[in-house]
Design an enzyme around this catalytic site. Sequence first.
Site, PDB file in Angstrom:
ATOM      1  N   ASP A 243     -13.401 -12.986   5.332  1.00 47.30           N
ATOM      2  CA  ASP A 243     -13.241 -13.752   6.574  1.00 47.30           C
ATOM      3  C   ASP A 243     -13.768 -13.016   7.806  1.00 47.30           C
ATOM      4  O   ASP A 243     -14.339 -13.617   8.710  1.00 47.30           O
ATOM      5  CB  ASP A 243     -11.773 -14.140   6.774  1.00 47.30           C
TER       6      ASP A 243
ATOM      7  N   SER B  12       0.009 -13.596   0.422  1.00 52.95           N
ATOM      8  CA  SER B  12      -0.795 -13.873   1.605  1.00 52.95           C
ATOM      9  C   SER B  12      -1.465 -15.224   1.369  1.00 52.95           C
ATOM     10  O   SER B  12      -2.162 -15.411   0.379  1.00 52.95           O
ATOM     11  CB  SER B  12      -1.822 -12.748   1.775  1.00 52.95           C
TER      12      SER B  12
END
Length: 400
Positions: free
Chosen positions: A123, A174
């Site tokens: 990301d 997560s």
Amino acid sequence: MNEKLVLAYSGGLDTSAAIKWIKEKYGTDVITVTIDVGNEKDFTLVKEKAINAGALKAIVIDAKDSYVNEFIFPALKANAFYEGEYPLATALSRPLMARLMVEVARQEGATAIAHGCTGKGNDQVRFEVSIAALAPEMKTVAPAREWGMTREETIAYAKKHGIPVPVTVKSPYSVDAAVWGRSIECGILENPWNEPPEDAYEMTVSVEQAPEKPEYIEIDFEEGIPVALNGTAMGGLALIQKLNEIAGGHGVGRIDMVENRLVGIKSREIYEAPAAVTLLKAHHGLEALVLSKPQMNFKSRVSQEYADLIYNGLWFSSHREDLAAYVDSTQRYVTGTVRVKLHKGNATVVGRKSPFSLYQLSLATYDKGDLFDQNAAPGFIHIWGLPLKTQANSQKKGNC
Ligand code: ARG
């Protein structure tokens, strides 16, 4: 007046601590931007949290429709799965987030954009490469990559600065969620030998709990885009949300894979993407009816290139625009209806029809009404096999 920085804010621990950390380290004011791509959060709470943690201003943007129309649908038309399995929900949201961050930064007169990514994931690359493409002059800051704090130290830092530690910290995973799917990492899942426990999943039921009875749905496509579900015309977002419920209720869309990250490591990834998996299958099923053999063949190569490019953060490249132009051209006749059977974790295409179908019953049938001229086959085979015969005669005589 302080310089301003715009922070992509999720409301989680890292980005909350980042507000304080940026102010201390860089001395800028922090404007948070929270982008809703269907992660089902209470955004008033997120806004409050940002202000309490010291943000000058907290902005929330509902980007669900842009996410669907400008990012998901092009990927659907391309049949984009990364490494054959992952429908790219996170990877498709990051360039949109970057674009919105740039827009806000310009409106607010900010000179830098920050995000909460660590230095190990994809990301960070997607954010920074997209920002560089759209606003080369903009600085980027990645607190969670720079501060070198462990999870425990981040919690301690947050507590010290009166930042409420979110309950989600207790979650062993997560998670990144969006309408196109949810990704689940960390904790017990880091051992690729461990089967994911049921509590990892939210959008799907287990195969064991899925109903015994199959459910049939019909999806209408127009030029590659889904426009109706079970005969009811719907906007893209509503259709995907509805399909997440229906297909998720049959345990469709659970993915357990070991994936090759851009930053060179393998990671164990769990995804659930009920609508994505169902739509991608249905779309491909319709294409099989209306595209020619070379179109199907070539397009599947383009799909892989397109999926890699999305995964690797290159959405805003000319290469993507070129591939998208090709893909759009292939979708001219991808109009029709697909019937899908949802049952015990499977979405199976069991019916397809189109006004542009290339399927000719009179050519395919083994029953009465056959128009295929079987007498033409020997001539075809003779010419098709001629190069092989020639080669056999002059190069491989007598060798089997
Ligand atoms: N491995 C997936 C990807 O690279 C999911 C990443 C999830 N991101 C996150 N910040 N939890 O697209």
